[in-house]
Design a protein around this motif. Sequence first.
Motif, PDB file in Angstrom:
ATOM      1  N   LEU A 347       0.891  -1.250   0.006  1.00  0.00           N
ATOM      2  CA  LEU A 347      -0.602  -0.053   0.004  1.00  0.00           C
ATOM      3  C   LEU A 347       1.142   1.207  -0.193  1.00  0.00           C
ATOM      4  CD1 LEU A 347      -2.999  -1.165   2.634  1.00  0.00           C
ATOM      5  CD2 LEU A 347      -3.229  -0.630   0.032  1.00  0.00           C
ATOM      6  N   GLU A 364     -13.680   9.237  -2.972  1.00  0.00           N
ATOM      7  CA  GLU A 364     -13.539   8.236  -2.474  1.00  0.00           C
ATOM      8  C   GLU A 364     -14.226   8.246  -1.024  1.00  0.00           C
ATOM      9  OE1 GLU A 364      -9.599   5.626  -3.262  1.00  0.00           O
ATOM     10  OE2 GLU A 364      -8.865   7.339  -2.753  1.00  0.00           O
ATOM     11  N   GLY A 368      -8.597   4.560  -0.504  1.00  0.00           N
ATOM     12  CA  GLY A 368      -8.310   3.000  -0.131  1.00  0.00           C
ATOM     13  C   GLY A 368      -6.997   2.595   0.327  1.00  0.00           C
ATOM     14  N   ARG A 369      -5.896   3.419   0.749  1.00  0.00           N
ATOM     15  CA  ARG A 369      -5.630   3.135   1.531  1.00  0.00           C
ATOM     16  C   ARG A 369      -4.847   3.049   2.557  1.00  0.00           C
ATOM     17  NH1 ARG A 369       0.217   5.512  -0.078  1.00  0.00           N
ATOM     18  NH2 ARG A 369      -0.290   7.629   0.747  1.00  0.00           N
ATOM     19  N   ALA A 372      -8.044   0.039   3.728  1.00  0.00           N
ATOM     20  CA  ALA A 372      -7.595  -0.892   3.487  1.00  0.00           C
ATOM     21  C   ALA A 372      -6.048  -1.108   4.610  1.00  0.00           C
ATOM     22  CB  ALA A 372      -6.708  -1.118   2.196  1.00  0.00           C
ATOM     23  N   ASP A 389      -8.886  -9.895  -2.781  1.00  0.00           N
ATOM     24  CA  ASP A 389      -8.523  -8.304  -3.249  1.00  0.00           C
ATOM     25  C   ASP A 389      -7.989  -7.141  -2.543  1.00  0.00           C
ATOM     26  OD1 ASP A 389      -8.459  -6.759  -5.391  1.00  0.00           O
ATOM     27  OD2 ASP A 389      -7.090  -8.803  -6.195  1.00  0.00           O
ATOM     28  N   LEU A 390      -6.894  -6.765  -2.607  1.00  0.00           N
ATOM     29  CA  LEU A 390      -5.853  -6.053  -2.233  1.00  0.00           C
ATOM     30  C   LEU A 390      -6.836  -4.917  -2.611  1.00  0.00           C
ATOM     31  CD1 LEU A 390      -4.607  -4.695   0.263  1.00  0.00           C
ATOM     32  CD2 LEU A 390      -2.774  -3.668  -2.102  1.00  0.00           C
ATOM     33  N   GLU A 391      -7.695  -4.641  -3.668  1.00  0.00           N
ATOM     34  CA  GLU A 391      -9.072  -3.505  -4.396  1.00  0.00           C
ATOM     35  C   GLU A 391      -9.869  -3.873  -3.719  1.00  0.00           C
ATOM     36  OE1 GLU A 391      -7.558  -1.600  -6.315  1.00  0.00           O
ATOM     37  OE2 GLU A 391      -5.694  -1.898  -5.821  1.00  0.00           O
ATOM     38  N   ALA A 392     -10.623  -4.623  -2.906  1.00  0.00           N
ATOM     39  CA  ALA A 392     -11.750  -4.846  -2.839  1.00  0.00           C
ATOM     40  C   ALA A 392     -11.513  -4.340  -1.383  1.00  0.00           C
ATOM     41  CB  ALA A 392     -11.597  -6.577  -2.347  1.00  0.00           C
ATOM     42  N   LYS A 394      -9.515  -2.123  -0.147  1.00  0.00           N
ATOM     43  CA  LYS A 394      -9.257  -0.591  -0.426  1.00  0.00           C
ATOM     44  C   LYS A 394     -11.056   0.348  -1.100  1.00  0.00           C
ATOM     45  CE  LYS A 394      -5.886   0.786  -3.340  1.00  0.00           C
ATOM     46  NZ  LYS A 394      -4.920   0.353  -4.168  1.00  0.00           N
ATOM     47  N   SER A 395     -11.410  -0.744  -1.114  1.00  0.00           N
ATOM     48  CA  SER A 395     -13.151  -0.219  -1.391  1.00  0.00           C
ATOM     49  C   SER A 395     -13.799  -0.163  -0.352  1.00  0.00           C
ATOM     50  CB  SER A 395     -13.295  -1.152  -2.517  1.00  0.00           C
ATOM     51  OG  SER A 395     -15.062  -0.519  -3.067  1.00  0.00           O
TER      52      SER A 395
END
Length: 479
Positions: A347, A364, A368-369, A372, A389-392, A394-395
């Motif tokens: 991150l 946002e 996100g960072r 997470a 998943d890391l993107e999930a 962060k959301s």
Amino acid sequence: MSSKMMLMANSLTHVRPLSCAAASALYTSRLVPQPPDLIKWVKTEGGFVHKSVKIAQGDSFGLGLIASEDIPKGSDIISLPQHIPLKFGSSLEAENSVDGSHSALMKLAQHVPEELWAMKLGLKLLQERARKGSFWWPYISNLPETYTVPIFFPGEDIKNLQYAPLLYQVNKRCRFLLEFEKILKHELENLKPDDHPFGGQDVDSSALGWAMSAVSSRAFRLYGSKRSDGTRSNIPMMLPLIDMCNHSFDANAEIVQEEENSNRNMLVKVVAGREIKQNDPLLLNYGCLSSDLFLLDYGFVIPANPYDCIELKYDAALLDAASMAAGVSSPNFSSPSPWQQQILLHLNLGGPNSDLKVTLGSGELVEGRLLAALRIILSNDEEAVKQHDLEALKSLTVEAPLGISTEVAALRTVVALCVIALGHFPTKIMEDESLLKQNASPTTELALQFRIQKKSLIVDVMKDLTKRVKLLLAKESIH
């Protein structure tokens, strides 16, 4: 520091002195009392201006362009040939500059950091302002005499901004201008008169600040010539008359750069994005920018700016304190597990070259960072984290990926961060609103509007996250 920035330059005998004073009103006068007709000049130089375009005093941003009659959607409003825009490497520069003065200007430009690109073009602007018979004088004489950017605020109003990230940027620019003045004087002191880029005139930090502000508030970044690989360079340039279109996120006009069409000579034009009614202002979108950048570069504040954000530092001790205030018994932001440290590295919130600046607000809501990191540290469940998943993670639209209790703890921690951030402002919103009603000076008014915007943004984030927490707790009670 700031007081020096507000001083007028020493009186100069040249017909066009390079001086600038602090703005004493939101609507400032132009460089000369009765400047040449800018619309007529553009037309004379081969440009096109729609017959309905007029220069007029606007309600919010001073002088601007308005439509004297309805303008249909898709109409060309203004078109400029290639030789009218002012840029650092313009073709007229080589024709009009003596080799020595051009060389001196290039040498000075090498001292300008990339992030302050406006100063580089500002040097060219100052050169043309000082030059007798400059091709661009009809344009330059129409520029504002002063700017309402914070580098020209009185010292007290710089403090009145109350927001550390902006104060840092303002002070950084002031320091640069003062240092650059010294560099400029040293580089130019022994030049022959013909080699002097500013016609032998003294240029102080105030004049430099005027030029940098003129460029930052008016220049557009457009495509330059093609490179050998087919890509195009990105060149800042000042677009006479076009730059009198004021800003709106709901713009009614847009800039189109001409390329490989029937009229090869036209570089750039403004086109009506929708029908523009009689007496409506012509408006361009300057970009989806934060309030910091709008004030720093353009000198105005947009209420309820949807693209504004609050900058925070990812600080382990601060996050531990915020989490404990949010009811987390023993947060471990200061001592993450090895597996958590690895994710923080991904991150870019850990390691030697990490970027610890995180934001709240804008699209946002929670960067996100940061989100997470909060979820991962507060979960402390390696197996559960690895399933996502890391993107999930962060959301914010992915609701409670690591469970409701972790999500509630993460969101409450952000709310606590907001409370801490609000506490750093020495005044409250109601106090600021009261001060606004007391006939404040233009710069004090801008400072008050800015800090009200920042505090309101924090309050809005808190309300949104508190609502989310209540919905999560209601779902948990049902289950």
